[in-house]
Design a protein around this motif. Sequence first.
Motif, PDB file in Angstrom:
ATOM      1  N   LEU A 143      58.505  64.680  18.384  1.00 43.43           N
ATOM      2  CA  LEU A 143      57.792  63.422  18.166  1.00 43.43           C
ATOM      3  C   LEU A 143      58.141  62.442  19.273  1.00 43.43           C
ATOM      4  O   LEU A 143      59.304  62.245  19.594  1.00 43.43           O
ATOM      5  CB  LEU A 143      58.191  62.829  16.816  1.00 43.43           C
ATOM      6  N   ARG A 144      57.153  61.837  19.854  1.00 48.97           N
ATOM      7  CA  ARG A 144      57.398  60.853  20.888  1.00 48.97           C
ATOM      8  C   ARG A 144      57.329  59.449  20.293  1.00 48.97           C
ATOM      9  O   ARG A 144      56.742  59.259  19.228  1.00 48.97           O
ATOM     10  CB  ARG A 144      56.371  60.972  22.003  1.00 48.97           C
ATOM     11  N   ALA A 145      57.936  58.508  21.001  1.00 51.05           N
ATOM     12  CA  ALA A 145      57.861  57.128  20.531  1.00 51.05           C
ATOM     13  C   ALA A 145      56.408  56.677  20.569  1.00 51.05           C
ATOM     14  O   ALA A 145      55.651  57.097  21.448  1.00 51.05           O
ATOM     15  CB  ALA A 145      58.700  56.242  21.434  1.00 51.05           C
ATOM     16  N   PRO A 146      55.995  55.839  19.636  1.00 56.50           N
ATOM     17  CA  PRO A 146      54.600  55.385  19.637  1.00 56.50           C
ATOM     18  C   PRO A 146      54.281  54.628  20.914  1.00 56.50           C
ATOM     19  O   PRO A 146      55.113  53.891  21.448  1.00 56.50           O
ATOM     20  CB  PRO A 146      54.516  54.476  18.417  1.00 56.50           C
ATOM     21  N   VAL A 147      53.066  54.819  21.393  1.00 55.80           N
ATOM     22  CA  VAL A 147      52.651  54.164  22.631  1.00 55.80           C
ATOM     23  C   VAL A 147      52.301  52.715  22.326  1.00 55.80           C
ATOM     24  O   VAL A 147      51.429  52.446  21.503  1.00 55.80           O
ATOM     25  CB  VAL A 147      51.439  54.885  23.237  1.00 55.80           C
ATOM     26  N   ILE A 148      53.034  51.800  22.965  1.00 54.87           N
ATOM     27  CA  ILE A 148      52.704  50.403  22.700  1.00 54.87           C
ATOM     28  C   ILE A 148      52.163  49.716  23.943  1.00 54.87           C
ATOM     29  O   ILE A 148      51.547  48.674  23.859  1.00 54.87           O
ATOM     30  CB  ILE A 148      53.924  49.622  22.187  1.00 54.87           C
ATOM     31  N   ARG A 149      52.381  50.323  25.121  1.00 58.12           N
ATOM     32  CA  ARG A 149      51.885  49.686  26.330  1.00 58.12           C
ATOM     33  C   ARG A 149      50.691  50.470  26.843  1.00 58.12           C
ATOM     34  O   ARG A 149      50.761  51.670  26.994  1.00 58.12           O
ATOM     35  CB  ARG A 149      52.950  49.684  27.420  1.00 58.12           C
ATOM     36  N   ILE A 150      49.621  49.757  27.083  1.00 58.11           N
ATOM     37  CA  ILE A 150      48.442  50.434  27.605  1.00 58.11           C
ATOM     38  C   ILE A 150      47.935  49.645  28.797  1.00 58.11           C
ATOM     39  O   ILE A 150      48.000  48.414  28.809  1.00 58.11           O
ATOM     40  CB  ILE A 150      47.319  50.511  26.541  1.00 58.11           C
ATOM     41  N   GLY A 151      47.483  50.376  29.791  1.00 57.81           N
ATOM     42  CA  GLY A 151      46.791  49.721  30.888  1.00 57.81           C
ATOM     43  C   GLY A 151      47.716  49.263  31.994  1.00 57.81           C
ATOM     44  O   GLY A 151      48.928  49.124  31.812  1.00 57.81           O
ATOM     45  N   ALA A 152      47.122  49.042  33.164  1.00 56.60           N
ATOM     46  CA  ALA A 152      47.891  48.706  34.352  1.00 56.60           C
ATOM     47  C   ALA A 152      48.604  47.368  34.183  1.00 56.60           C
ATOM     48  O   ALA A 152      49.735  47.198  34.603  1.00 56.60           O
ATOM     49  CB  ALA A 152      46.961  48.656  35.561  1.00 56.60           C
ATOM     50  N   TRP A 153      47.926  46.422  33.557  1.00 53.58           N
ATOM     51  CA  TRP A 153      48.500  45.095  33.441  1.00 53.58           C
ATOM     52  C   TRP A 153      49.772  45.134  32.612  1.00 53.58           C
ATOM     53  O   TRP A 153      50.793  44.558  32.974  1.00 53.58           O
ATOM     54  CB  TRP A 153      47.458  44.146  32.830  1.00 53.58           C
ATOM     55  N   GLN A 154      49.709  45.877  31.484  1.00 49.10           N
ATOM     56  CA  GLN A 154      50.893  45.994  30.642  1.00 49.10           C
ATOM     57  C   GLN A 154      52.017  46.712  31.390  1.00 49.10           C
ATOM     58  O   GLN A 154      53.182  46.365  31.265  1.00 49.10           O
ATOM     59  CB  GLN A 154      50.552  46.764  29.364  1.00 49.10           C
ATOM     60  N   TRP A 155      51.628  47.719  32.182  1.00 51.01           N
ATOM     61  CA  TRP A 155      52.637  48.459  32.948  1.00 51.01           C
ATOM     62  C   TRP A 155      53.345  47.522  33.910  1.00 51.01           C
ATOM     63  O   TRP A 155      54.565  47.490  34.022  1.00 51.01           O
ATOM     64  CB  TRP A 155      51.959  49.607  33.689  1.00 51.01           C
ATOM     65  N   LEU A 156      52.527  46.717  34.635  1.00 51.25           N
ATOM     66  CA  LEU A 156      53.096  45.763  35.584  1.00 51.25           C
ATOM     67  C   LEU A 156      54.046  44.818  34.871  1.00 51.25           C
ATOM     68  O   LEU A 156      55.149  44.549  35.328  1.00 51.25           O
ATOM     69  CB  LEU A 156      51.978  44.937  36.232  1.00 51.25           C
ATOM     70  N   LYS A 157      53.600  44.342  33.719  1.00 47.15           N
ATOM     71  CA  LYS A 157      54.367  43.358  32.990  1.00 47.15           C
ATOM     72  C   LYS A 157      55.715  43.939  32.553  1.00 47.15           C
ATOM     73  O   LYS A 157      56.738  43.263  32.618  1.00 47.15           O
ATOM     74  CB  LYS A 157      53.571  42.895  31.770  1.00 47.15           C
ATOM     75  N   SER A 158      55.696  45.181  32.122  1.00 43.24           N
ATOM     76  CA  SER A 158      56.960  45.711  31.586  1.00 43.24           C
ATOM     77  C   SER A 158      57.840  46.304  32.677  1.00 43.24           C
ATOM     78  O   SER A 158      59.034  46.464  32.466  1.00 43.24           O
ATOM     79  CB  SER A 158      56.669  46.749  30.512  1.00 43.24           C
ATOM     80  N   ASN A 159      57.283  46.673  33.834  1.00 42.23           N
ATOM     81  CA  ASN A 159      58.115  47.299  34.857  1.00 42.23           C
ATOM     82  C   ASN A 159      58.447  46.391  36.034  1.00 42.23           C
ATOM     83  O   ASN A 159      59.402  46.646  36.739  1.00 42.23           O
ATOM     84  CB  ASN A 159      57.437  48.561  35.389  1.00 42.23           C
ATOM     85  N   LEU A 160      57.621  45.394  36.270  1.00 39.54           N
ATOM     86  CA  LEU A 160      57.876  44.565  37.446  1.00 39.54           C
ATOM     87  C   LEU A 160      58.148  43.113  37.093  1.00 39.54           C
ATOM     88  O   LEU A 160      58.829  42.418  37.839  1.00 39.54           O
ATOM     89  CB  LEU A 160      56.688  44.637  38.412  1.00 39.54           C
ATOM     90  N   PHE A 161      57.600  42.625  35.992  1.00 39.59           N
ATOM     91  CA  PHE A 161      57.745  41.193  35.706  1.00 39.59           C
ATOM     92  C   PHE A 161      58.383  40.947  34.352  1.00 39.59           C
ATOM     93  O   PHE A 161      58.034  40.007  33.664  1.00 39.59           O
ATOM     94  CB  PHE A 161      56.368  40.506  35.806  1.00 39.59           C
ATOM     95  N   ASN A 162      59.316  41.823  33.944  1.00 40.80           N
ATOM     96  CA  ASN A 162      60.010  41.581  32.689  1.00 40.80           C
ATOM     97  C   ASN A 162      61.175  40.640  32.945  1.00 40.80           C
ATOM     98  O   ASN A 162      62.226  41.043  33.391  1.00 40.80           O
ATOM     99  CB  ASN A 162      60.474  42.897  32.050  1.00 40.80           C
ATOM    100  N   GLY A 163      60.951  39.377  32.697  1.00 42.42           N
ATOM    101  CA  GLY A 163      62.022  38.410  32.899  1.00 42.42           C
ATOM    102  C   GLY A 163      61.871  37.668  34.216  1.00 42.42           C
ATOM    103  O   GLY A 163      61.214  38.157  35.147  1.00 42.42           O
ATOM    104  N   VAL A 164      62.495  36.485  34.283  1.00 44.32           N
ATOM    105  CA  VAL A 164      62.355  35.636  35.467  1.00 44.32           C
ATOM    106  C   VAL A 164      62.988  36.304  36.679  1.00 44.32           C
ATOM    107  O   VAL A 164      62.382  36.405  37.748  1.00 44.32           O
ATOM    108  CB  VAL A 164      63.022  34.268  35.212  1.00 44.32           C
ATOM    109  N   PHE A 165      64.208  36.816  36.502  1.00 48.27           N
ATOM    110  CA  PHE A 165      64.945  37.389  37.626  1.00 48.27           C
ATOM    111  C   PHE A 165      64.160  38.535  38.260  1.00 48.27           C
ATOM    112  O   PHE A 165      63.958  38.572  39.472  1.00 48.27           O
ATOM    113  CB  PHE A 165      66.305  37.890  37.134  1.00 48.27           C
TER     114      PHE A 165
END
Lengths: 398, 363
Positions: free
Chosen positions: B14-36
């Motif tokens: 069983l895999r974790a449920p997919v909560i991030r979809i799309g390029a924008w969400q990917w960017l948000k969670s991998n490149l812009f998570n947090g100010v730093f």
Amino acid sequence: MQKGASSNATPDTEQGISFFNDRKIRAVAYQIAALFMVGLLGYYLFSNTVANLQRQAIATGFGFLNKQASFEIGESLIHYSAADTYVRALLVGVLNTLKVAFVGIVLTVVLGTFLGIARLSTNWLVAKLAAVYIEVMQDIPILLQLFFWYSFFYDILPAPREAIEPFAGVFMSNRGLVFAVPQWHPVYTYIAAAGLAGCIGAYVLRKWARKRQERTGQIFPVFIFSLGIIIGLPFVTWLSAGAPHKMSVPQLVGFNFQGGLNMSPEFGALLLGLVLYTAAFVAEIVRAGIQAISKGQTEAAMAIGLKRGQILNLVILPQALRVIIPPLTSQMLNLTKNSSLAVAIGFPDFVSVASTTINQTGQAIEGISLIMLVYLCFSLLTSLFMNWYNKKMALIER
Amino acid sequence: MVQLPRDNNQTDRLRAPVIRIGAWQWLKSNLFNGVFNSVVTILVCIFLYKIIPPFVRWAFIDSLWLSTADQCRAGDGACWSIIPANIRFIIFGFYPYELHWRPTVAMIMLISLLFYSKNRNHWNTSLGYIWIAGLLIMGILMRGGIWGLTAVESDQWGGLPLTLMLSVFGMFAAYPLGILLALGRRSKMPAIKTLCILYIELIRGVPLISLLFMSAVLFPLFLPAGLTVNKIIRAQAAIILFTAAYIAEVVRGGLQAISRGQYEAAESLGLNYVQKMRLVVLPQALKIVIPPTVGILISAFKDTSLVVIIALYDILKTTRSVLGNPSWMGFSPEAYIFVALIYFVCCYAMSNYSRRLERELHS
């Protein structure tokens, strides 16, 4: 295994089994045979060498060390001229090797740690860039990188007249890197002494604070106080001397720079190549060390109420360092050994000076033995340190 | 985030449920998570923008690929022409020009053998014989002298074939020697143990370059008068002796990891020392240490470049002598990048393969 051997041996001797099948006798025979063969090989090589040396009339012995070297060395930490002896020339070489190794190791640890942490960053871009850097640098021979950086200094950088100035007071040209340093003032000796005193003070303070905590349970803010002592003492010394702040800025005079601190292209290329190459390996070590600490450790430390700094200091670092330090030391030793490639780009390190000596005196056996001896000493010192450290840090189990 | 190794065997887990979809969400969670992280991302992007376009311009847009040196000097970009104009010398060194097909065939044979051996299903005794036969044929192709092939003395060998030969023969000869040294170091006989420890620690304590110097300068002194050994063979011997010490340490790690029970079980079956090691202990120990062994082989491959210092014409030295040619002087970045690419492709293939093997062996 021991038990099996002895229980086997008893019936053997009782039944008087053949002399050649006795384990102990066989072992002795094998060892004698091995020693005999090594001795024979040694004798063969030795006698050939003696015959060849006599035939070619090559002098032997270390008498040449006290003769005049009569070659110049480009850069040196101690005073040296061509009129000095070979011993002094070789000493210059050893010091140059140590200089490269010391500066290189400090920079490598800083860059490697940074890259190792970057490799684990949650930022996709940073993590990928670090990964690419590590992979590429590990896969290109260090000698090629040294040649590349050497040609970078000589082929790409302009002449001193058109030197590039990336930051104020730093000039890059094909004569090397020149940067501004504070002008020499007698008070700097005292500042260095004050810094050393600060370090000793901090060490004593730390010991005292630990004892006090064990006795009374009260925590003393060691870090802040140590920082205060280490930075404060030199600073007060500097202020009391009237805060000298005159800088020695490099000036273009004729075809080259005067003043400032000059780093030759050879030294620059060697340092750059060694640091960039070794840092990739250090980064992998640091990453493995961090990943070796399971998340449960952090959570357990949080659960007993430690603060962030304490978690890092008391729980994470002692465990991570146990994983990191041994391979890190061997990388440091690798850097020192790789610094011998300086001979390929003309930096006068120990190997380079020794090979000039060999060329001049023709005494290759002595020269190469000296090279090996010096590097063996470095390795021996490192492994002594490692053993001491391992003993100190080893997991004390029940 | 730390990337977990991909395991294809457990797709049904069983895999974790997919909560991030799309390029924008990917960017948000991998490149812009947090100010730093956002600041870092922007800084890195600016840095890349400063570096990459000028580099692409230099390397591809303004570059010249098939021109003369003079045309290159007039241009602004990279002068890749140095490679095609001198490729035969860079790759083959001083090997007779009209006989270049022989090293080419030898190299193709080597590469196809390596590719064939990649598959673990092919690992058996006959593969060993294929390798021995292959290396022999390659040697004959390089050396000539029989079957109507013109003899080419080994001091004319150079370039890529020399690099490959030094590393492949170095690895093949150093491996058994390393195993013997490791066994000797683990031996209970004090004299043999001491000899092996002395050898291993001595070699590991000195830089390879001192051994190469020794092979170049001292080795002739060690031999009886009149007997000379070719310079390449001497360097090859130095590389083998050096690599063997490192392999010995890796193999020793594997031997130590085999539990006592295995040794005792083999002994209780009545196997003698050779049988015990060959049939029980070594197969397990060598399997454990495949990844670090590949690491040693990679560094041995890179270290063959050190023969430049004793003036053997490996691929780095041929490149450098092209750069010493007045008409091509000053195009060193292009030439070095080309050689670096060759080394990178070889080493990357090896390290990638070792990672894959590690996964296969663990699963």
